[in-house]
Design an enzyme around this catalytic site. Structure first.
Site, PDB file in Angstrom:
ATOM      1  N   HIS A 150       0.825  -1.219   0.000  1.00  0.00           N
ATOM      2  CA  HIS A 150       0.000   0.000   0.000  1.00  0.00           C
ATOM      3  C   HIS A 150       0.857   1.266   0.000  1.00  0.00           C
ATOM      4  O   HIS A 150       0.414   2.322   0.445  1.00  0.00           O
ATOM      5  CB  HIS A 150      -0.947   0.020   1.199  1.00  0.00           C
ATOM      6  CG  HIS A 150      -1.727  -1.249   1.361  1.00  0.00           C
ATOM      7  ND1 HIS A 150      -2.944  -1.463   0.760  1.00  0.00           N
ATOM      8  CD2 HIS A 150      -1.428  -2.399   2.018  1.00  0.00           C
ATOM      9  CE1 HIS A 150      -3.381  -2.673   1.066  1.00  0.00           C
ATOM     10  NE2 HIS A 150      -2.469  -3.270   1.814  1.00  0.00           N
ATOM     11  N   SER A 271      15.130  21.479 -15.651  1.00  0.00           N
ATOM     12  CA  SER A 271      13.938  22.321 -15.771  1.00  0.00           C
ATOM     13  C   SER A 271      14.343  23.629 -16.443  1.00  0.00           C
ATOM     14  O   SER A 271      15.465  24.104 -16.269  1.00  0.00           O
ATOM     15  CB  SER A 271      13.374  22.602 -14.386  1.00  0.00           C
ATOM     16  OG  SER A 271      12.612  23.799 -14.402  1.00  0.00           O
ATOM     17  N   LYS A 277      16.668  21.335 -10.708  1.00  0.00           N
ATOM     18  CA  LYS A 277      15.895  20.121 -10.989  1.00  0.00           C
ATOM     19  C   LYS A 277      16.639  19.036 -11.753  1.00  0.00           C
ATOM     20  O   LYS A 277      17.465  19.292 -12.615  1.00  0.00           O
ATOM     21  CB  LYS A 277      14.656  20.490 -11.807  1.00  0.00           C
ATOM     22  CG  LYS A 277      13.604  21.221 -10.994  1.00  0.00           C
ATOM     23  CD  LYS A 277      12.838  20.280 -10.087  1.00  0.00           C
ATOM     24  CE  LYS A 277      11.698  19.685 -10.882  1.00  0.00           C
ATOM     25  NZ  LYS A 277      10.931  18.729 -10.164  1.00  0.00           N
ATOM     26  N   GLU A 284       9.561   8.379 -16.890  1.00  0.00           N
ATOM     27  CA  GLU A 284       8.191   8.881 -17.064  1.00  0.00           C
ATOM     28  C   GLU A 284       7.634   8.490 -18.431  1.00  0.00           C
ATOM     29  O   GLU A 284       6.464   8.143 -18.591  1.00  0.00           O
ATOM     30  CB  GLU A 284       8.158  10.414 -16.911  1.00  0.00           C
ATOM     31  CG  GLU A 284       8.398  10.879 -15.481  1.00  0.00           C
ATOM     32  CD  GLU A 284       8.575  12.394 -15.375  1.00  0.00           C
ATOM     33  OE1 GLU A 284       8.158  13.132 -16.290  1.00  0.00           O
ATOM     34  OE2 GLU A 284       9.150  12.844 -14.370  1.00  0.00           O
TER      35      GLU A 284
END
Ligand code: ARG
Length: 496
Positions: A150, A271, A277, A284
């Site tokens: 979970h 970024s 970043k 992704e």
């Protein structure tokens, strides 16, 4: 002569463009040429075409280009090739190319031939990824990390245990692709339009010359079926589900919250506004592509649903879904391999710390059962109560347990005590892992054996795949050599 024939007037340009498969026939064009070669040889061997016409056709086919020129207009590459042959050799010679064959059996065959290669490629990519995971498990596998259920910390595990889990999922993906390969590797040729043909061609020898293990038994099934295409899509989708779950973990693990893994900059993006970043964009994209591949599978299923037998042009629309899905899957899996093999595990990461979070609580419950003869549910309640006290007081379970055990256990039926040394030992993550006895569990002692077994599986699968690949290459060479020999026949006969 236009091989469309005199039956129909000219097709509208718009309808031709709309119904043409030229845009994606480049994926199968060289197989279409090979099928024509094998079929011509079969016609010659069956005495259905003169040696002269046959060998001239073979000569043409052997040098035919599989490139589809941009802007070329035809219904498909099948038609374009035959038209080119007729234009080059004349009707008397090239007019036999489709004697006893149809585009229906031809396209089904060419798709299977490309599918074989793509499955081999997919298998290669999956096996490489598995290899990268084993390498990581071999290097950092002994590391103890939190295991989750979970997405809440559950129990400590070894890093190897976690990667073995992913390995085994991909192993089943590989198995599915291997099993599918056997179903794909059957030739539809000789089915012609769908009823078979009165032209004497030996289906089995055509199949053999194209490297197939056998023939698709029923001629109507041979041209109508696309279940192997759907299965390939489903293999791709399943592999992508597994890939996306791994990708998701790489994304999570590389956050500062988890901090368990540092991805190589080669797979990250910066970024445009936030100078600090580092985004795990490659992972992704794998996660996103899994959605596209599922979509391709759904598209193919929807196209096939309720389609009457046998061939309908609808089947043409299934084909590009398959190539797109397999391309995306192969690329995604290969990118993951690069990410895994260049990533570094952060041994002192915050995500690695386990002792303070009660994640070995079940060991204390088991201890109460074994040492004090109470039922597991009672023990579960006692330890659950102690965890509650631990959370409320902000002190670790091993500190709370000794002073509170007597009161906690009395609440649930029996008064039990535990000394601090015992509590510490029982709740220690390493001891927790080392006390695991069940096969397939996360005991660090099981790691070397687990590694060895998986390395063996991997090398077996790799040699199966390389055998498949070399067998295809050798039948291709053999077909070309036979065809070249037969093509030369006519020339030497003319010369003599
Ligand atoms: N372009 C077709 C396809 O990809 C080839 C078969 C066409 N058959 C036909 N009867 N029009 O499926």
């Amino acid at each position: 002569m236009d091989i469309r024939g005199p039956r129909l007037r000219k097709q509208s340009e718009r309808a031709l463009a709309f119904t043409s498969s030229m845009a994606f026939d480049g994926r199968i064009s060289r197989h279409v040429i090979a099928v024509n070669i094998a079929h011509t040889i079969a016609l010659m061997e069956g005495g259905e075409v003169s040696r002269e016409a046959g060998s001239k056709s073979l000569k043409f086919l052997l040098s035919a280009s599989s490139e589809i020129p941009t802007g070329a207009k035809a219904e498909d590459f099948h038609q374009m090739l035959e038209q080119q042959a007729v234009d080059a050799l004349g009707l008397e010679t090239a007019g036999y190319l489709n004697y006893g064959k149809s585009r229906n059996d031809q396209v089904a065959t060419a798709i299977r031939m490309e599918l074989r290669l793509k499955l081999i490629e997919l298998l290669g990519a999956v096996l490489d990824l598995q290899g990268a995971m084993l390498q990581l498990a071999g290097k950092d596998g002994a590391l103890i990390i939190p295991g989750y259920t979970h997405l809440q910390r559950a129990q400590p595990v070894t890093l190897a245990h976690h990667f073995f889990a992913h390995f085994d999922a991909f192993q089943r993906d590989a198995e599915r692709a291997l099993q599918l390969y056997a179903r794909v590797n059957l030739s539809p040729m000789g089915a012609a339009a769908m009823a078979g043909t009165a032209v004497k061609i030996d289906r089995k020898s055509v199949a053999e010359s194209l490297g197939f293990e056998g023939i698709v038994r029923n001629a109507m099934d041979a041209v109508s079926a696309r279940d192997t295409a759907v299965e390939a899509l489903s293999c791709a989708a399943m592999t992508m589900l597994d890939a996306s779950r791994l990708a998701e973990e790489l994304i999570l693990w590389s956050t500062s919250e988890f901090g368990l893994i540092e991805l190589d900059d080669a797979y990250a993006a910066s970024s445009s506004i936030m100078p600090q970043k580092k985004n795990a964009v490659a992972a992704e994209m794998v996660r996103a592509k899994s959605g596209s591949v599922i979509g391709d599978l759904m598209a193919a299923c929807a196209i096939l649903k309720a389609l009457p037998y046998s061939y309908n042009l609808d089947l043409q629309e299934v084909t590009p879904q398959v190539w797109r899905a397999l391309d995306d899957t192969i690329e995604s899996v290969s990118v993951l391999t690069g990410m895994i093999s260049s990533a570094s595990i952060q041994p002192d990461s915050p995500g690695k710390k386990t002792p303070d979070d009660s994640s070995t609580a079940v060991a204390l419950a088991n201890y109460l059962v074994k040492e004090h003869g109470i039922s597991f549910r009672q023990a579960h309640a006692i330890v659950g109560y102690l965890v509650k006290l631990s959370v409320e007081s902000g002190k670790p379970l091993q500190e709370v347990a000794p002073p509170k055990m007597a009161a906690a256990s009395a609440k649930f039926g029996r008064r039990i005590t535990i000394d601090p040394g015992t509590a510490k030992e029982i709740l220690d993550p390493r001891r927790f892992l080392e006390s695991i006895v069940t096969e397939g569990g996360s005991n660090p002692r099981f790691v070397p054996e687990g590694l060895k077994a998986r390395q063996k599986e991997l090398s077996l699968a790799k040699s199966a795949v390389s055998e498949m690949s070399s067998s295809l290459k050798s039948s291709e060479r053999k077909l070309n050599a036979t065809a070249s020999g037969m093509a030369r026949e006519v020339k030497s006969r003319v010369e003599h």
